[in-house]
Write an enzyme that holds these catalytic residues in place. Sequence first.
Site, PDB file in Angstrom:
ATOM      1  N   GLY A 144      -0.570   0.610  -5.017  1.00 52.36           N
ATOM      2  CA  GLY A 144      -1.851  -0.060  -4.798  1.00 52.36           C
ATOM      3  C   GLY A 144      -2.872   0.448  -5.780  1.00 52.36           C
ATOM      4  O   GLY A 144      -3.071   1.653  -5.904  1.00 52.36           O
ATOM      5  N   ASN A 186       0.608   1.010   6.041  1.00 56.18           N
ATOM      6  CA  ASN A 186       1.276   0.183   5.045  1.00 56.18           C
ATOM      7  C   ASN A 186       2.186  -0.788   5.786  1.00 56.18           C
ATOM      8  O   ASN A 186       2.989  -0.373   6.625  1.00 56.18           O
ATOM      9  CB  ASN A 186       2.112   1.063   4.104  1.00 56.18           C
ATOM     10  CG  ASN A 186       3.024   0.258   3.183  1.00 56.18           C
ATOM     11  OD1 ASN A 186       4.125   0.689   2.872  1.00 56.18           O
ATOM     12  ND2 ASN A 186       2.589  -0.900   2.739  1.00 56.18           N
ATOM     13  N   GLY A 187       2.028  -2.061   5.470  1.00 55.13           N
ATOM     14  CA  GLY A 187       2.871  -3.066   6.126  1.00 55.13           C
ATOM     15  C   GLY A 187       2.061  -4.303   6.396  1.00 55.13           C
ATOM     16  O   GLY A 187       0.975  -4.489   5.834  1.00 55.13           O
ATOM     17  N   CYS A 219       0.819  -1.204   0.000  1.00 53.66           N
ATOM     18  CA  CYS A 219       0.000   0.000   0.000  1.00 53.66           C
ATOM     19  C   CYS A 219       0.854   1.255   0.000  1.00 53.66           C
ATOM     20  O   CYS A 219       2.059   1.203   0.218  1.00 53.66           O
ATOM     21  CB  CYS A 219      -0.857   0.051   1.272  1.00 53.66           C
ATOM     22  SG  CYS A 219      -1.876  -1.384   1.486  1.00 53.66           S
ATOM     23  N   TYR A 233      11.981  -3.272  -6.940  1.00 49.65           N
ATOM     24  CA  TYR A 233      10.758  -3.284  -7.725  1.00 49.65           C
ATOM     25  C   TYR A 233       9.709  -2.279  -7.264  1.00 49.65           C
ATOM     26  O   TYR A 233       9.080  -1.624  -8.090  1.00 49.65           O
ATOM     27  CB  TYR A 233      10.129  -4.683  -7.667  1.00 49.65           C
ATOM     28  CG  TYR A 233       8.725  -4.739  -8.229  1.00 49.65           C
ATOM     29  CD1 TYR A 233       8.516  -4.760  -9.608  1.00 49.65           C
ATOM     30  CD2 TYR A 233       7.618  -4.741  -7.388  1.00 49.65           C
ATOM     31  CE1 TYR A 233       7.223  -4.780 -10.125  1.00 49.65           C
ATOM     32  CE2 TYR A 233       6.333  -4.760  -7.898  1.00 49.65           C
ATOM     33  CZ  TYR A 233       6.139  -4.781  -9.268  1.00 49.65           C
ATOM     34  OH  TYR A 233       4.876  -4.796  -9.770  1.00 49.65           O
TER      35      TYR A 233
HETATM   36  P1  AMP Z   1       7.164 -13.453 -12.546  1.00 50.64           P
HETATM   37  O1  AMP Z   1       6.596 -13.127 -13.872  1.00 50.64           O
HETATM   38  O2  AMP Z   1       6.217 -14.241 -11.696  1.00 50.64           O
HETATM   39  O3  AMP Z   1       8.503 -14.089 -12.567  1.00 50.64           O
HETATM   40  O4  AMP Z   1       7.343 -12.075 -11.772  1.00 50.64           O
HETATM   41  C1  AMP Z   1       8.365 -11.204 -12.152  1.00 50.64           C
HETATM   42  C2  AMP Z   1       7.775  -9.968 -12.733  1.00 50.64           C
HETATM   43  O5  AMP Z   1       6.791  -9.420 -11.849  1.00 50.64           O
HETATM   44  C3  AMP Z   1       8.821  -8.900 -12.921  1.00 50.64           C
HETATM   45  O6  AMP Z   1       8.585  -8.313 -14.190  1.00 50.64           O
HETATM   46  C4  AMP Z   1       8.596  -7.898 -11.800  1.00 50.64           C
HETATM   47  O7  AMP Z   1       8.741  -6.577 -12.274  1.00 50.64           O
HETATM   48  C5  AMP Z   1       7.192  -8.158 -11.339  1.00 50.64           C
HETATM   49  N1  AMP Z   1       7.093  -8.269  -9.865  1.00 50.64           N
HETATM   50  C6  AMP Z   1       8.027  -8.650  -8.990  1.00 50.64           C
HETATM   51  N2  AMP Z   1       7.546  -8.641  -7.723  1.00 50.64           N
HETATM   52  C7  AMP Z   1       6.270  -8.242  -7.803  1.00 50.64           C
HETATM   53  C8  AMP Z   1       5.230  -8.000  -6.837  1.00 50.64           C
HETATM   54  N3  AMP Z   1       5.445  -8.202  -5.542  1.00 50.64           N
HETATM   55  N4  AMP Z   1       4.042  -7.574  -7.300  1.00 50.64           N
HETATM   56  C9  AMP Z   1       3.835  -7.382  -8.621  1.00 50.64           C
HETATM   57  N5  AMP Z   1       4.756  -7.584  -9.570  1.00 50.64           N
HETATM   58  C10 AMP Z   1       5.970  -8.013  -9.179  1.00 50.64           C
END
Ligand code: AMP
Length: 478
Positions: free
Chosen positions: A50, A127-128, A22, A274
């Site tokens: 979010g 947030n947390g 969040c 990220y």
């Molecule tokens: P994946 O496709 O499951 O390997 O996830 C990696 C991709 O999702 C990368 O392009 C990241 O930018 C993105 N990503 C990594 N962590 C998160 C997260 N917690 N929530 C949403 N997207 C994520």
Amino acid sequence: MISQLSPSILKNSCLDKFHDECGVFGIYSPYKIDTFSLIQFGLFALQHRGQEACGFSVLRDGFIISHKSEGLVLDFFRKISNSECYHGNAVIGHTRYSTEGGQSKKNIQPFFGEDSYGRSTISIVHNGNLVNAQYIRKKLEYQGINFISEYSDSEVILRLIQKYLPESNNSLEKAIQKTTTDIKGAYSVIVLMDNKMAAFRDPNGIRPLCYGMLNEETYIFSSETCGIDSVGGFYVRDLFPGEIIIVDKKSVQFSILTERKNTKRRICSFEYIYFSRPDSLIENINVYKIREKSGEKLYEQHPVEADVVIGVPDSGVPASIGYSKASGIPFKPILVKNKYIGRSFILPKQEMREKMVNLKLNPILYEIKGKRIVIIDDSIVRGTTSRRLVYILRKAGAKEIHFRSASPPIIGPCYLGVDTPSKKDLISYNYIDKKNIAKILNVDSLEFLSMDNFIDILGSIHYCFGCFTGNYPIQKTH
Ligand code: AMP
């Protein structure tokens, strides 16, 4: 303080299902200001944290008025016609991202408490993620305290503050101090009450929270500095881990949580990889700089000969620029992202997530044919994005594909506020050896940023690396 509960009381709770990412924002001024526009700007700047719901509470003539709903910030604000009603001298707001099981409207923030006349007297945004919220909630319910949300740990913080206020002589600081001796986990919180605003951060400082000024008397609290920038304010500093700041018409008071003693600073390292916006500063370190350096280090770690470096938009791009700088291989922005799409994790089902990648990212085909490509993403979680992209690049005629992750392998879920899937879904947990993962992704080579290089870039070990190492600053209790 909260004492032991029997395991049977805990058994049926569903709090453990709930995690969220969040953004929180707040502005306090001694005078009436256009809180409606300011909160809109602040939340819009934090939209990336979010995208499912948002809301705000305004302090107007001594009373708190709240408004919250599902949807994106601009859509939400567009529906409000009587904006003047939301002008006051202080406002807090929240952008929310929930995962499976946590999408009920009842969980949308801010949460507020009412007096016996039904008037809101206190409101909070958080947030947390608390690790013992389930336990505390059951205990409070046992004592007759009612909850509105289905499984929000944020409401647990509100109800505890409300419980401790009368026995603290209505001192918000004392009530927060008592609350934080009960709760365990990650929390960056802003509270609005009684013509004052309080902001506080957990003793490890896991989730970010900074403050700035709009002018000499107007304070801004925000998850990230991009929120402060959006309203034209200037960043002062991050709240220290375990710090409480309370502002009212006459003064600003800084204090440290008693729980801070013996607790180490452990800011979430994934915020840099990220989660946060690249223009934000977290602990005075620019997020973009960390990402660019991770690309440089990736090249130093594992040089490869190639024709072009491409980055997976948005968060993989700074690392690919860094890689290009270090290697001399040209960077080309040939993966095009549809800007109007949310983050792919919003879809709870894997099948739809796979489809979403096609909608979200498309390559400029003629730039790929016959080329040796280095492709960099910020992280590999399930492997959905990487597998799909490799498939598209192969189809477009790439000669070689060298995949690089600008973070170490993710081997553990996060229960401190970032939505990472459970171990069974993490490709690096399941296949451990990167050669196996390279086979699954169908790439010529695969490399991850090493932990040593990551620590080197961040400049210290005072971070939470739980998702990369399995060692968390706080243990999951229930
Ligand atoms: P994946 O496709 O499951 O390997 O996830 C990696 C991709 O999702 C990368 O392009 C990241 O930018 C993105 N990503 C990594 N962590 C998160 C997260 N917690 N929530 C949403 N997207 C994520």
